[in-house]
Design a protein around this motif. Structure first.
Motif, mmCIF file in Angstrom:
data_model
loop_
_atom_site.group_PDB
_atom_site.id
_atom_site.type_symbol
_atom_site.label_atom_id
_atom_site.label_comp_id
_atom_site.label_asym_id
_atom_site.label_seq_id
_atom_site.Cartn_x
_atom_site.Cartn_y
_atom_site.Cartn_z
ATOM 1 N N ASP A 156 -27.413 -2.279 -36.269
ATOM 2 C CA ASP A 156 -28.845 -2.270 -36.552
ATOM 3 C C ASP A 156 -29.662 -2.280 -35.254
ATOM 4 O OD1 ASP A 156 -30.978 -2.358 -38.558
ATOM 5 O OD2 ASP A 156 -31.395 -4.349 -37.749
ATOM 6 N N ALA A 157 -29.092 -2.848 -34.195
ATOM 7 C CA ALA A 157 -29.779 -2.898 -32.897
ATOM 8 C C ALA A 157 -29.718 -1.557 -32.170
ATOM 9 C CB ALA A 157 -29.173 -3.988 -32.016
ATOM 10 N N PHE A 158 -28.820 -0.690 -32.592
ATOM 11 C CA PHE A 158 -28.661 0.620 -31.953
ATOM 12 C C PHE A 158 -29.760 1.564 -32.409
ATOM 13 C CE2 PHE A 158 -26.698 4.941 -32.381
ATOM 14 C CZ PHE A 158 -26.652 5.241 -31.021
ATOM 15 N N LYS A 159 -30.444 2.202 -31.463
ATOM 16 C CA LYS A 159 -31.519 3.141 -31.765
ATOM 17 C C LYS A 159 -31.173 4.504 -31.160
ATOM 18 C CE LYS A 159 -33.633 -0.440 -33.391
ATOM 19 N NZ LYS A 159 -33.575 -0.705 -34.855
ATOM 20 N N SER A 160 -31.274 5.550 -31.982
ATOM 21 C CA SER A 160 -30.915 6.874 -31.485
ATOM 22 C C SER A 160 -31.571 7.970 -32.299
ATOM 23 C CB SER A 160 -29.392 7.054 -31.528
ATOM 24 O OG SER A 160 -29.023 8.363 -31.136
ATOM 25 N N ASP A 161 -31.838 9.093 -31.631
ATOM 26 C CA ASP A 161 -32.327 10.301 -32.300
ATOM 27 C C ASP A 161 -31.218 11.343 -32.403
ATOM 28 O OD1 ASP A 161 -34.938 9.348 -32.610
ATOM 29 O OD2 ASP A 161 -35.472 9.950 -30.578
ATOM 30 N N ASP A 162 -30.025 10.977 -31.993
ATOM 31 C CA ASP A 162 -28.911 11.923 -32.006
ATOM 32 C C ASP A 162 -28.569 12.331 -33.437
ATOM 33 O OD1 ASP A 162 -26.541 13.030 -30.195
ATOM 34 O OD2 ASP A 162 -25.654 12.299 -32.069
ATOM 35 N N ASP A 163 -28.308 13.629 -33.640
ATOM 36 C CA ASP A 163 -28.062 14.152 -34.989
ATOM 37 C C ASP A 163 -26.818 13.571 -35.643
ATOM 38 O OD1 ASP A 163 -30.322 15.658 -34.846
ATOM 39 O OD2 ASP A 163 -29.328 17.560 -34.432
ATOM 40 N N MET A 164 -25.841 13.140 -34.854
ATOM 41 C CA MET A 164 -24.615 12.582 -35.408
ATOM 42 C C MET A 164 -24.603 11.059 -35.361
ATOM 43 S SD MET A 164 -22.747 14.938 -36.625
ATOM 44 C CE MET A 164 -22.814 16.722 -36.645
ATOM 45 N N LEU A 165 -24.879 10.509 -34.177
ATOM 46 C CA LEU A 165 -24.750 9.065 -34.019
ATOM 47 C C LEU A 165 -25.738 8.287 -34.882
ATOM 48 C CD1 LEU A 165 -24.105 8.528 -30.196
ATOM 49 C CD2 LEU A 165 -22.463 8.458 -32.083
ATOM 50 N N ALA A 194 -27.710 9.685 -45.341
ATOM 51 C CA ALA A 194 -27.612 11.063 -45.828
ATOM 52 C C ALA A 194 -28.892 11.846 -45.575
ATOM 53 C CB ALA A 194 -27.285 11.058 -47.326
ATOM 54 N N ASN A 195 -30.017 11.155 -45.629
ATOM 55 C CA ASN A 195 -31.311 11.832 -45.487
ATOM 56 C C ASN A 195 -31.812 11.911 -44.052
ATOM 57 O OD1 ASN A 195 -31.646 12.343 -48.269
ATOM 58 N ND2 ASN A 195 -32.361 10.254 -48.609
ATOM 59 N N MET A 196 -31.168 11.218 -43.131
ATOM 60 C CA MET A 196 -31.647 11.194 -41.748
ATOM 61 C C MET A 196 -31.568 12.568 -41.095
ATOM 62 S SD MET A 196 -30.312 7.603 -40.102
ATOM 63 C CE MET A 196 -31.303 7.743 -38.625
ATOM 64 N N ARG A 197 -30.481 13.277 -41.351
ATOM 65 C CA ARG A 197 -30.277 14.603 -40.782
ATOM 66 C C ARG A 197 -29.667 15.509 -41.852
ATOM 67 N NH1 ARG A 197 -32.587 11.897 -37.711
ATOM 68 N NH2 ARG A 197 -32.376 11.712 -35.433
ATOM 69 N N ASP A 198 -29.922 16.776 -41.746
ATOM 70 C CA ASP A 198 -29.340 17.735 -42.693
ATOM 71 C C ASP A 198 -28.309 18.563 -41.950
ATOM 72 O OD1 ASP A 198 -28.732 19.402 -44.748
ATOM 73 O OD2 ASP A 198 -30.656 20.451 -44.787
ATOM 74 N N ASN A 199 -27.045 18.205 -42.119
ATOM 75 C CA ASN A 199 -25.966 18.974 -41.491
ATOM 76 C C ASN A 199 -24.729 18.934 -42.381
ATOM 77 O OD1 ASN A 199 -24.283 16.577 -40.729
ATOM 78 N ND2 ASN A 199 -25.998 16.147 -39.348
ATOM 79 N N PHE A 206 -22.137 11.039 -46.527
ATOM 80 C CA PHE A 206 -22.840 9.858 -47.039
ATOM 81 C C PHE A 206 -23.431 10.090 -48.428
ATOM 82 C CE2 PHE A 206 -22.863 9.076 -42.388
ATOM 83 C CZ PHE A 206 -22.007 7.976 -42.436
ATOM 84 N N LEU A 207 -23.628 11.334 -48.808
ATOM 85 C CA LEU A 207 -23.986 11.612 -50.198
ATOM 86 C C LEU A 207 -22.831 11.222 -51.123
ATOM 87 C CD1 LEU A 207 -25.834 15.071 -50.048
ATOM 88 C CD2 LEU A 207 -26.805 12.874 -50.780
ATOM 89 N N GLU A 232 -23.220 21.942 -54.803
ATOM 90 C CA GLU A 232 -24.089 23.120 -54.788
ATOM 91 C C GLU A 232 -24.553 23.516 -53.384
ATOM 92 O OE1 GLU A 232 -27.297 22.151 -57.393
ATOM 93 O OE2 GLU A 232 -25.997 21.999 -59.182
ATOM 94 N N GLU A 233 -24.833 22.534 -52.540
ATOM 95 C CA GLU A 233 -25.420 22.829 -51.235
ATOM 96 C C GLU A 233 -24.461 22.672 -50.067
ATOM 97 O OE1 GLU A 233 -29.125 20.784 -50.621
ATOM 98 O OE2 GLU A 233 -29.717 20.981 -52.745
ATOM 99 N N TYR A 234 -23.359 21.970 -50.292
ATOM 100 C CA TYR A 234 -22.393 21.749 -49.206
ATOM 101 C C TYR A 234 -20.980 22.053 -49.713
ATOM 102 C CZ TYR A 234 -26.447 19.289 -47.369
ATOM 103 O OH TYR A 234 -27.721 18.966 -46.954
ATOM 104 N N SER A 235 -20.843 23.187 -50.335
ATOM 105 C CA SER A 235 -19.573 23.552 -50.984
ATOM 106 C C SER A 235 -18.432 23.745 -49.991
ATOM 107 C CB SER A 235 -19.759 24.832 -51.806
ATOM 108 O OG SER A 235 -20.235 25.887 -50.990
ATOM 109 N N ASP A 236 -18.766 23.990 -48.714
ATOM 110 C CA ASP A 236 -17.716 24.169 -47.704
ATOM 111 C C ASP A 236 -17.319 22.868 -47.031
ATOM 112 O OD1 ASP A 236 -17.650 26.918 -48.138
ATOM 113 O OD2 ASP A 236 -19.221 27.305 -46.653
ATOM 114 N N ALA A 237 -18.005 21.794 -47.338
ATOM 115 C CA ALA A 237 -17.685 20.506 -46.719
ATOM 116 C C ALA A 237 -16.394 19.955 -47.306
ATOM 117 C CB ALA A 237 -18.825 19.519 -46.946
#
Length: 254
Positions: A156-165, A194-199, A206-207, A232-237
Motif C-alpha cells: 500500500d505504501a508503494f506508489k507507481s504509474d507503471d503499467d505493470m507494477l 483490473a481497472n487501473m490499466r487496460d492490457n 485480475f478480472l 469476449e475482450e481478452y480471448s487470447d489471454a
C-alpha cells in the motif's frame, strides 16, 4: 457632445476657450493623481524596503535551496540507493526461482553479507525512487512468506504509474486479503487492479480473480460480467480458458 479639433487649433469663441481651460484642468488633475499615486507607492516601497528584501531573499533562498538539494543531495542519494539495493534484488530473484525460498526472501528483506535488505533501503532511502520500489519488493517478499498484514502495509505504501507494477501491487494486496479470509476487501482490490490499466496481462488476470471471488461471495451476476469480459475482450489471454469454465458454472447458478 465633444467635437474633434485638429492639432494646433486655437479657440475662437469664449465658450471654446472655457472648454479648453476645463480640458486642461482635467488633464492636469489626472496627472496630479497619477503623480500622487506614484509618490505614495515609492514612499511605501521605501518604508517597507527592508521587509521586501527579506521576502525576496527568502524566496531566492528557498528556490536555490531546493535546486541545490535536488542536485547535490537527492540525485546522488537516489543513485546510492539503487546501488545499495542490488544485492537485495538478487536475493529476491533467487527466491522467486527457488523451491525453498523463505530464507532467501528473508535475506532480501533484511540483508546479508554486509549489504542492505529492502527494509534498510526503505529506512535509509525512503524518499528516493529506490526506496519506493523497495516497498513493492518488501510487500511481495512478505506475501510469499505468509506475513500478509505486512505485505498489505508495504504494498500500500508503494506508489507507481507503471503499467505493470501498479496493478500488480494492487492485485497482490487482494491476494493478501484472500489469505486473511477478507474476501470483500480482496474483491475491491482485484476490481481496482483490473481497472487501473487496460492490457492483455494484468487486466484479464485480475478480472478472473475478481470473478472467482465474487462467485465465492454469492455475487453470481457480478461474476458472470467479469468472466464474459475476459472471454469476449481478452480471448487470447491465458486466463480465457479458465474464464470460460467459470462462466458456465456461474450461469448455471443463476
Amino acid at each position: 457632445m465633444a467635437t474633434y479639433k485638429k492639432r494646433g487649433y486655437k479657440p475662437k469663441t469664449k465658450a471654446e476657450k472655457e472648454e479648453q481651460l476645463e480640458d486642461g484642468s482635467a488633464t492636469a488633475e489626472v496627472f496630479n493623481t497619477l503623480d500622487e499615486g506614484a509618490s505614495k507607492t515609492e514612499a511605501w516601497v521605501e518604508k517597507n524596503q527592508k521587509y521586501i528584501l527579506i521576502v525576496v531573499g527568502a524566496i531566492a533562498v528557498c528556490v536555490l535551496g531546493y535546486l541545490g538539494y535536488q542536485q547535490f543531495v537527492q540525485n546522488p542519494k537516489s543513485a546510492e540507493a539503487m546501488n545499495e539495493m542490488y544485492r537485495a534484488q538478487s536475493y529476491f530473484e533467487q527466491a522467486v526461482a527457488a523451491e525453498e525460498s523463505d530464507s532467501l526472501y528473508n535475506l532480501a528483506l533484511n540483508g546479508g553479507a554486509g549489504k542492505y535488505g529492502f527494509l534498510d533501503i526503505i529506512d535509509n532511502y525512503g524518499s528516493t525512487p529506490a526506496g519506493n520500489l523497495a516497498n513493492y519488493y518488501a510487500g511481495m517478499a512478505y506475501l510469499n512468506t505468509n506475513n500478509y498484514q505486512a505485505a498489505i502495509d508495504y504494498l500500500d505504501a508503494f506508489k507507481s504509474d507503471d503499467d505493470m507494477l501498479a496493478p500488480l501491487a494492487k492485485g497482490a494486496i487482494g491476494d493478501a486479503f484472500i489469505q486473511l479470509g477478507q474476501n470483500d476487501e480482496a474483491l475491491s482490490y482485484y476490481k481496482e487492479a483490473a481497472n487501473m490499466r487496460d492490457n492483455e496481462v494484468t487486466t484479464p488476470r485480475f478480472l478472473l480473480k475478481a470473478g472467482v471471488t465474487a462467485l465465492n461471495l454469492g455475487k453470481t451476476g457480478e461474476a458472470v460480467g467479469y468472466f464474459e469480459t475476459i472471454t469476449e475482450e481478452y480471448s487470447d489471454a491465458i486466463e480465457a480458458a479458465d474464464a470460460k469454465v467459470y462462466l458456465g458454472k456461474a450461469q448455471a447458478m443463476q
